[in-house]
Design a protein around this motif. Structure first.
Motif, PDB file in Angstrom:
ATOM      1  N   VAL A 148       0.864  -1.181   0.000  1.00  0.00           N
ATOM      2  CA  VAL A 148       0.000   0.000   0.000  1.00  0.00           C
ATOM      3  C   VAL A 148       0.901   1.233   0.000  1.00  0.00           C
ATOM      4  N   ILE A 149       0.776   2.077  -1.002  1.00  0.00           N
ATOM      5  CA  ILE A 149       1.633   3.257  -1.111  1.00  0.00           C
ATOM      6  C   ILE A 149       1.153   4.331  -0.138  1.00  0.00           C
ATOM      7  N   GLN A 150       2.066   4.822   0.698  1.00  0.00           N
ATOM      8  CA  GLN A 150       1.740   5.848   1.670  1.00  0.00           C
ATOM      9  C   GLN A 150       2.050   7.251   1.144  1.00  0.00           C
ATOM     10  N   LYS A 151       3.210   7.414   0.516  1.00  0.00           N
ATOM     11  CA  LYS A 151       3.634   8.719   0.023  1.00  0.00           C
ATOM     12  C   LYS A 151       4.420   8.566  -1.274  1.00  0.00           C
ATOM     13  N   GLY A 210      15.876  -0.351  -4.450  1.00  0.00           N
ATOM     14  CA  GLY A 210      15.460  -0.376  -3.056  1.00  0.00           C
ATOM     15  C   GLY A 210      16.580   0.068  -2.141  1.00  0.00           C
ATOM     16  N   CYS A 211      16.246   0.784  -1.081  1.00  0.00           N
ATOM     17  CA  CYS A 211      17.256   1.257  -0.135  1.00  0.00           C
ATOM     18  C   CYS A 211      16.591   1.557   1.207  1.00  0.00           C
ATOM     19  N   ASP A 212      17.442   1.748   2.222  1.00  0.00           N
ATOM     20  CA  ASP A 212      16.934   2.154   3.535  1.00  0.00           C
ATOM     21  C   ASP A 212      16.541   3.625   3.493  1.00  0.00           C
ATOM     22  N   ALA A 213      15.520   3.979   4.201  1.00  0.00           N
ATOM     23  CA  ALA A 213      15.082   5.377   4.248  1.00  0.00           C
ATOM     24  C   ALA A 213      16.158   6.278   4.844  1.00  0.00           C
ATOM     25  N   ASN A 255       9.875   1.262  10.104  1.00  0.00           N
ATOM     26  CA  ASN A 255       9.322   1.372  11.458  1.00  0.00           C
ATOM     27  C   ASN A 255       8.347   0.227  11.689  1.00  0.00           C
ATOM     28  N   GLN A 256       7.695   0.257  12.837  1.00  0.00           N
ATOM     29  CA  GLN A 256       6.798  -0.835  13.183  1.00  0.00           C
ATOM     30  C   GLN A 256       5.587  -0.918  12.265  1.00  0.00           C
ATOM     31  N   ASP A 257       5.327   0.128  11.516  1.00  0.00           N
ATOM     32  CA  ASP A 257       4.221   0.088  10.563  1.00  0.00           C
ATOM     33  C   ASP A 257       4.595  -0.644   9.280  1.00  0.00           C
ATOM     34  N   GLY A 258       5.860  -1.030   9.156  1.00  0.00           N
ATOM     35  CA  GLY A 258       6.288  -1.780   7.983  1.00  0.00           C
ATOM     36  C   GLY A 258       6.580  -0.930   6.765  1.00  0.00           C
ATOM     37  N   HIS A 259       6.838   0.362   6.946  1.00  0.00           N
ATOM     38  CA  HIS A 259       7.120   1.251   5.819  1.00  0.00           C
ATOM     39  C   HIS A 259       8.483   0.940   5.208  1.00  0.00           C
ATOM     40  N   ARG A 260       8.554   0.986   3.884  1.00  0.00           N
ATOM     41  CA  ARG A 260       9.789   0.780   3.145  1.00  0.00           C
ATOM     42  C   ARG A 260       9.980   1.940   2.174  1.00  0.00           C
ATOM     43  N   CYS A 261      11.201   2.058   1.646  1.00  0.00           N
ATOM     44  CA  CYS A 261      11.506   3.123   0.690  1.00  0.00           C
ATOM     45  C   CYS A 261      11.894   2.499  -0.645  1.00  0.00           C
ATOM     46  N   LEU A 262      11.277   2.965  -1.730  1.00  0.00           N
ATOM     47  CA  LEU A 262      11.553   2.459  -3.066  1.00  0.00           C
ATOM     48  C   LEU A 262      11.790   3.640  -4.001  1.00  0.00           C
TER      49      LEU A 262
END
Length: 328
Positions: A148-151, A210-213, A255-262
């Motif tokens: 699910v895309i957040q931003k 893919g990378c870390d935020a 974070n605990q919400d499972g957000h990733r950065c792409l």
């Protein structure tokens, strides 16, 4: 210079003096006047002059005001997307998108930074990510159906864009000097959003990374740094993927919400070399048949042997490796 309602009773208007002589034909309303001299002092005429002067000044100043606004607010530059959209025909303009600077700002050139375009681009990227991973049932990576895309942010860095365009020109000149033809990458990469143009004849494509935020601010300021690249199956380079699920596997949960950065990147592959197996020792692209001229990238197509999981291991995801940070 006279005021009269008929052929009689003529007199000089305010501010003039003299004897008025008249030759008058009341039948045809023709007057021949002489005798008034002096200067006009009517306040009504003075007000007209002032109004005309104001309109003239406004007319002359408008181009200067527009020019200042263009310079001050960088309306002519647009916004490069992650990382980076480059010379898009879908260029961001302040009157089309509400610009929101977020925590990704890094203090570069005025106008550089991140623009929140979630409302405009979220549906496009949701569809793009799902279409990129058609092998979903057999994929052991992140399941894109659950994403699910957040931003969504578009990134602008004018210095990196100029470096990117310079590298493109250098590739063209180098291959032309060696009389090498840049053949289209095979099979073709079809990840370009509608309305976005790509440079022809140089294998410019859109790919995922893919990378870390936590490293994103550094990427925004300095680009994808080859010096930080780790050794992989196909050498020490900057890796991209055609499937979003592959790149998401390299993005640590934020974070605990499972957000990733792409990151969704514009990449120039140039003259492509195709991997036939593992080649961990690579530090630069393979050589061409012309002495002193290298390929520009390495493409790893699916199905080639990679030894993962045993001798029968095969490449599942399509990967792309560049060895020059200026190519993305």
């Amino acid at each position: 210079y006279v005021s009269a309602s008929s052929c009689t009773g003529l007199s000089c208007t305010s501010g003039y003096s003299g004897n008025v002589s008249v030759s008058c034909s009341s039948t045809y309303g023709i007057f021949t006047l002489s005798g008034c001299s002096g200067s006009e002092s009517d306040s009504t005429d003075l007000a007209g002059i002032i109004v005309g002067l104001v309109f003239f000044l406004l007319f002359v100043s408008i181009p200067f005001v527009l020019a200042y606004c263009c310079w001050k607010h960088k309306w002519y530059k647009g916004c490069v997307s992650s990382a980076c959209f480059g010379r898009s025909t879908n260029t961001w303009r302040p009157w089309k998108t509400n610009r929101v600077h977020v925590g990704l700002n890094y203090g570069g050139e005025e106008g550089d930074g991140a623009c929140d375009v979630t409302n405009q681009m979220c549906p496009i990227f949701e569809d793009l990510i799902r279409r990129s991973s058609s092998h979903y049932p057999t994929c052991g990576q992140v399941h894109v159906e659950d994403v699910v895309i957040q931003k969504v942010f578009r990134i602008q860095n004018n210095l990196l864009q100029q470096e990117y365009l310079h590298r493109q020109n250098m590739i063209k000149l180098e291959k032309a000097a060696g009389q090498l033809t840049i053949a289209p990458v095979s099979p073709a990469v079809r990840l370009c959003p509608e309305g976005i143009t790509l440079s022809e004849g140089i294998n410019e494509v859109f790919l995922f990374h893919g990378c870390d935020a936590t490293v994103v601010p550094g990427i925004l300021q300095q680009g994808l740094d080859l010096r930080l690249a780790k050794e992989g199956l196909y050498g020490r380079g900057i890796y991209f993927a055609q499937e979003a699920c592959k790149s998401l596997a390299y993005s640590r949960v934020e974070n605990q919400d499972g957000h990733r950065c792409l990151l969704y990147c514009r990449v120039t592959l140039g003259l492509v070399s195709y991997a036939t197996g593992r080649c961990e020792e690579l530090r630069r692209p393979p050589e061409t048949d012309v002495q002193g001229i290298l390929h520009d990238s390495l493409v790893v197509n699916t199905g080639i042997p990679n030894g993962v999981g045993g001798a029968a291991g095969r490449q599942i995801h399509r990967e792309f490796v560049i060895f020059d940070k200026g190519q993305a």
